[in-house]
Motif scaffolding. Sequence first.
Motif, PDB file in Angstrom:
ATOM      1  N   THR A   1      -9.224 -11.984 -22.652  1.00 11.04           N
ATOM      2  CA  THR A   1      -9.641 -13.266 -23.221  1.00 11.04           C
ATOM      3  C   THR A   1     -10.917 -13.748 -22.547  1.00 11.04           C
ATOM      4  O   THR A   1     -10.995 -13.801 -21.312  1.00 11.04           O
ATOM      5  CB  THR A   1      -8.537 -14.324 -23.057  1.00 11.04           C
ATOM      6  OG1 THR A   1      -7.348 -13.859 -23.695  1.00 11.04           O
ATOM      7  CG2 THR A   1      -8.961 -15.644 -23.675  1.00 11.04           C
ATOM      8  N   ILE A   2     -11.913 -14.091 -23.339  1.00 11.57           N
ATOM      9  CA  ILE A   2     -13.195 -14.544 -22.798  1.00 11.57           C
ATOM     10  C   ILE A   2     -13.062 -15.948 -22.225  1.00 11.57           C
ATOM     11  O   ILE A   2     -12.497 -16.848 -22.850  1.00 11.57           O
ATOM     12  CB  ILE A   2     -14.275 -14.523 -23.900  1.00 11.57           C
ATOM     13  CG1 ILE A   2     -14.458 -13.092 -24.421  1.00 11.57           C
ATOM     14  CG2 ILE A   2     -15.596 -15.052 -23.370  1.00 11.57           C
ATOM     15  CD1 ILE A   2     -14.910 -12.106 -23.386  1.00 11.57           C
ATOM     16  N   ILE A   3     -13.612 -16.130 -21.009  1.00 11.91           N
ATOM     17  CA  ILE A   3     -13.614 -17.446 -20.350  1.00 11.91           C
ATOM     18  C   ILE A   3     -15.016 -18.020 -20.509  1.00 11.91           C
ATOM     19  O   ILE A   3     -15.926 -17.745 -19.705  1.00 11.91           O
ATOM     20  CB  ILE A   3     -13.228 -17.314 -18.867  1.00 11.91           C
ATOM     21  CG1 ILE A   3     -11.888 -16.585 -18.731  1.00 11.91           C
ATOM     22  CG2 ILE A   3     -13.159 -18.691 -18.209  1.00 11.91           C
ATOM     23  CD1 ILE A   3     -11.516 -16.246 -17.301  1.00 11.91           C
TER      24      ILE A   3
ATOM     25  N   GLN B   1     -18.425 -10.817 -22.077  1.00  6.95           N
ATOM     26  CA  GLN B   1     -19.253 -10.995 -23.271  1.00  6.95           C
ATOM     27  C   GLN B   1     -20.603 -11.553 -22.842  1.00  6.95           C
ATOM     28  O   GLN B   1     -20.675 -12.535 -22.097  1.00  6.95           O
ATOM     29  CB  GLN B   1     -18.575 -11.940 -24.258  1.00  6.95           C
ATOM     30  CG  GLN B   1     -19.290 -12.070 -25.589  1.00  6.95           C
ATOM     31  CD  GLN B   1     -18.481 -12.877 -26.588  1.00  6.95           C
ATOM     32  OE1 GLN B   1     -17.728 -13.772 -26.220  1.00  6.95           O
ATOM     33  NE2 GLN B   1     -18.630 -12.583 -27.864  1.00  6.95           N
ATOM     34  N   LEU B   2     -21.661 -10.914 -23.278  1.00  3.51           N
ATOM     35  CA  LEU B   2     -22.986 -11.349 -22.840  1.00  3.51           C
ATOM     36  C   LEU B   2     -23.386 -12.653 -23.524  1.00  3.51           C
ATOM     37  O   LEU B   2     -22.880 -13.006 -24.601  1.00  3.51           O
ATOM     38  CB  LEU B   2     -24.022 -10.258 -23.071  1.00  3.51           C
ATOM     39  CG  LEU B   2     -24.325  -9.793 -24.496  1.00  3.51           C
ATOM     40  CD1 LEU B   2     -25.397 -10.644 -25.148  1.00  3.51           C
ATOM     41  CD2 LEU B   2     -24.775  -8.336 -24.469  1.00  3.51           C
TER      42      LEU B   2
ATOM     43  N   ARG C   1     -19.480  -8.278 -26.868  1.00  7.33           N
ATOM     44  CA  ARG C   1     -18.350  -8.057 -25.966  1.00  7.33           C
ATOM     45  C   ARG C   1     -18.459  -6.686 -25.306  1.00  7.33           C
ATOM     46  O   ARG C   1     -18.664  -5.682 -25.980  1.00  7.33           O
ATOM     47  CB  ARG C   1     -17.031  -8.181 -26.717  1.00  7.33           C
ATOM     48  CG  ARG C   1     -16.740  -9.600 -27.197  1.00  7.33           C
ATOM     49  CD  ARG C   1     -15.416  -9.670 -27.922  1.00  7.33           C
ATOM     50  NE  ARG C   1     -15.410  -8.801 -29.099  1.00  7.33           N
ATOM     51  CZ  ARG C   1     -14.387  -8.687 -29.936  1.00  7.33           C
ATOM     52  NH1 ARG C   1     -13.279  -9.360 -29.703  1.00  7.33           N
ATOM     53  NH2 ARG C   1     -14.472  -7.894 -30.987  1.00  7.33           N
ATOM     54  N   LEU C   2     -18.309  -6.686 -23.993  1.00  6.20           N
ATOM     55  CA  LEU C   2     -18.325  -5.449 -23.220  1.00  6.20           C
ATOM     56  C   LEU C   2     -16.915  -4.870 -23.255  1.00  6.20           C
ATOM     57  O   LEU C   2     -15.972  -5.461 -22.702  1.00  6.20           O
ATOM     58  CB  LEU C   2     -18.765  -5.728 -21.782  1.00  6.20           C
ATOM     59  CG  LEU C   2     -18.852  -4.534 -20.846  1.00  6.20           C
ATOM     60  CD1 LEU C   2     -19.907  -3.549 -21.317  1.00  6.20           C
ATOM     61  CD2 LEU C   2     -19.141  -5.001 -19.422  1.00  6.20           C
TER      62      LEU C   2
ATOM     63  N   GLY D   1     -23.369 -13.092 -18.493  1.00  2.00           N
ATOM     64  CA  GLY D   1     -22.461 -13.251 -19.626  1.00  2.00           C
ATOM     65  C   GLY D   1     -21.277 -14.100 -19.241  1.00  2.00           C
ATOM     66  O   GLY D   1     -21.254 -14.759 -18.198  1.00  2.00           O
ATOM     67  N   TYR D   2     -20.264 -14.087 -20.112  1.00  5.40           N
ATOM     68  CA  TYR D   2     -19.006 -14.776 -19.844  1.00  5.40           C
ATOM     69  C   TYR D   2     -17.994 -13.758 -19.325  1.00  5.40           C
ATOM     70  O   TYR D   2     -17.895 -12.647 -19.857  1.00  5.40           O
ATOM     71  CB  TYR D   2     -18.448 -15.423 -21.108  1.00  5.40           C
ATOM     72  CG  TYR D   2     -19.342 -16.477 -21.722  1.00  5.40           C
ATOM     73  CD1 TYR D   2     -19.694 -17.612 -21.011  1.00  5.40           C
ATOM     74  CD2 TYR D   2     -19.809 -16.335 -23.025  1.00  5.40           C
ATOM     75  CE1 TYR D   2     -20.501 -18.582 -21.574  1.00  5.40           C
ATOM     76  CE2 TYR D   2     -20.616 -17.306 -23.609  1.00  5.40           C
ATOM     77  CZ  TYR D   2     -20.965 -18.429 -22.876  1.00  5.40           C
ATOM     78  OH  TYR D   2     -21.763 -19.388 -23.438  1.00  5.40           O
ATOM     79  N   PRO D   3     -17.206 -14.104 -18.283  1.00  2.00           N
ATOM     80  CA  PRO D   3     -16.178 -13.167 -17.802  1.00  2.00           C
ATOM     81  C   PRO D   3     -14.968 -13.159 -18.734  1.00  2.00           C
ATOM     82  O   PRO D   3     -14.825 -14.012 -19.613  1.00  2.00           O
ATOM     83  CB  PRO D   3     -15.817 -13.736 -16.428  1.00  2.00           C
ATOM     84  CG  PRO D   3     -16.068 -15.211 -16.567  1.00  2.00           C
ATOM     85  CD  PRO D   3     -17.254 -15.346 -17.485  1.00  2.00           C
TER      86      PRO D   3
END
Length: 695
Positions: free
Chosen positions: A142-144, A604-605, A589-590, A134-136
Amino acid sequence: MGYGIGLSGLKSASEAIDVTSNNISNAQTIGYKSGEYVFSDQFFKAQDPQSLDRAGMGSYRMSIRRTGGYGTVVNSQNPLDMAITGPGMFMLAKQVDGTVPTENPTKFQFTRNGQFAVDNQNRIVNENGMYLVGYPADASGTIISSAKSVLVLDREPLAQTPTRNSTLELNLDDRVDPKTGNVFSPTDPTTYSQATSQTVYDDKGFAHTLSVFYKKVSSQLLTISADAVGTAAGTNFTFSPTQTIDPSISTVDSYNRPPGEQFNKIASTAVALGAGTASTESIYEATLTPISGAANTVGTVYNLRLRDGTNLTLTQTVAGTGSVKAQYTVNVDRFEVFATMDGNPVTANASNAPSISPVITTTDGTSAGLGSRETASVLFKDLSAGQSLTMAGLTFTAGASGATSAQVAAAFQNIHNGDSFSTINTANSPAGGTFTSGLASGWTTLTTTAPGGSTLVFSSTTATGNVTNLTSVLNPVTGGTSAASVLIEGSPVAEQQALGVVGFVAGKNIDSLSKDSFGNPQFATRFQIDASRGTGSGYGQTLNGGAVQLTIEANGSTAYSSAGQTYTNTQDGSATAQLASYNVDSSGRLVAQYDNGQSVVKGQLILAYFNNLEGLIPNGNNTYEASSASGDPLLSFPGDGTLGAIRSKAVEQSNVDLTEELVRLMVLQRQYSAVSQATKVMAATLIDDAINIGR
């Protein structure tokens, strides 16, 4: 050739049975997509390609097509199980370095099977140990989206956050009587009109109870000016919410404030929003209508209707001329605001130096030659610009540069009982300011101050014992650790310092009257709270010595003639919080949930979409790899574009229809039997021909 035709039919039918059997075997495999055997006919290429009478050469497998239909989504007890309710596939990595996938981009694997768990490092993996990609997210959630990462269930507690901003918006019941004349006490409900409380947190994460009290004081007249000269008509008007109370009003003392009130301003909490520090508010697009009297005449009463529908009743006090703007007054209801922290008083700035009130030490009957008359030794303090000090009936006001303690002491030298402020100004010409009002009463000062000193001795002129102690009154009171002096029945009395005073017209906060073209207020009502002095101070004291410094906003507060109620009571601080649970929302989103009610996004996956799903290479274990036929994956988050949303605690079942597969199996079985008979006939014919040739 006929024998070869039969063999090809047997082979293709056998392969089709294999595909159907595989579908039946995976009827309970989560995320499985059924295969469909695609038959193709064959023709002998050596024959005339233009001939319509060519015999076929049997059948063969053109492809095994994977159907893209979705399986039924069913609930699961595992909070990490996920189902995709639409297009898309989960992205998996076989190898990682910490939380960073180390795969070649073409070696990632993809699946519709959303059965996930965690490994020994709390990384989310599927049942085969492959990592969910996923995205860190950064510390703020805030999603990167420029990086890929393995999703991890971070078990660290959420660090404490001190309260910096608070919102307390409520209706203050305007039907209550003003409390002027009563010294505020948080333990005496008769000294305030209404109260509310809020839990706030210091820099150590400890919780404290902030109590806020609202004391209704006297109503005052706010001056509103027309924007244009020469007329009473117009749509734009201006006013200053911090304007000084009119000194001509009856019951106002020499400090231009009603007795028993700390503030000599209509309101003191307005803060200009945006750029600049303007103190003048504007009213736009209002409608002014005379109710009684002639237009543009002093005494005429008007209705001022604001564009939001609020109606104000104005009385004209200045007629507009060619060079003068018309002025009006409107009645303002006012509430002083006090606060305590854990029961201890707090103010706007507890870190200030102690109060600048003079230090007065009185002694009975020790003055030489004065018998039992009292003396008072006074240690003066510096005054800020415009600040007034009243002692012995005289009021000294510091100039634009303020007055030093020595200048204040020098100003009060050589004063005799009965001297007026104007006489003293003429005789003494005090530096640092001037005497602005009063008549010396009951006290005489001697020139006992050494040059440049700040101490002065006052001697009582009353030749009796038990003389009333000398008192001082500051206006305005500054310094975070001192009570304010208010006049109760003409005598100064100490009262806890108020945070400020807020005003209301027609029940509306006066700071909300000035709005831009979008209807947004241009001013805010803000109170400052400072409890940073620890346990060693009367003000700003907290139970554990932690610092609490915050701003309270009360923009939406009202003062309608109705029961008090709270609209908003929120603050941004929190104690150290332990992780309570994790969940995945519809956008993938986790989200970590903590025991204080807060939630933080941890990542976020990623979902992958392929233009040609049939081109994916099956690997087994419910996974696929990209190929040149499938094309490169298009990556994004769930719900973006055509990608499906995520449903947590659910899985997508196999899309195999068992009834359909069983029917197909019976059909293929009959096909296989029929082809077997045809092959048998062809084989028997070949044997007969061979025997006949040998005869």
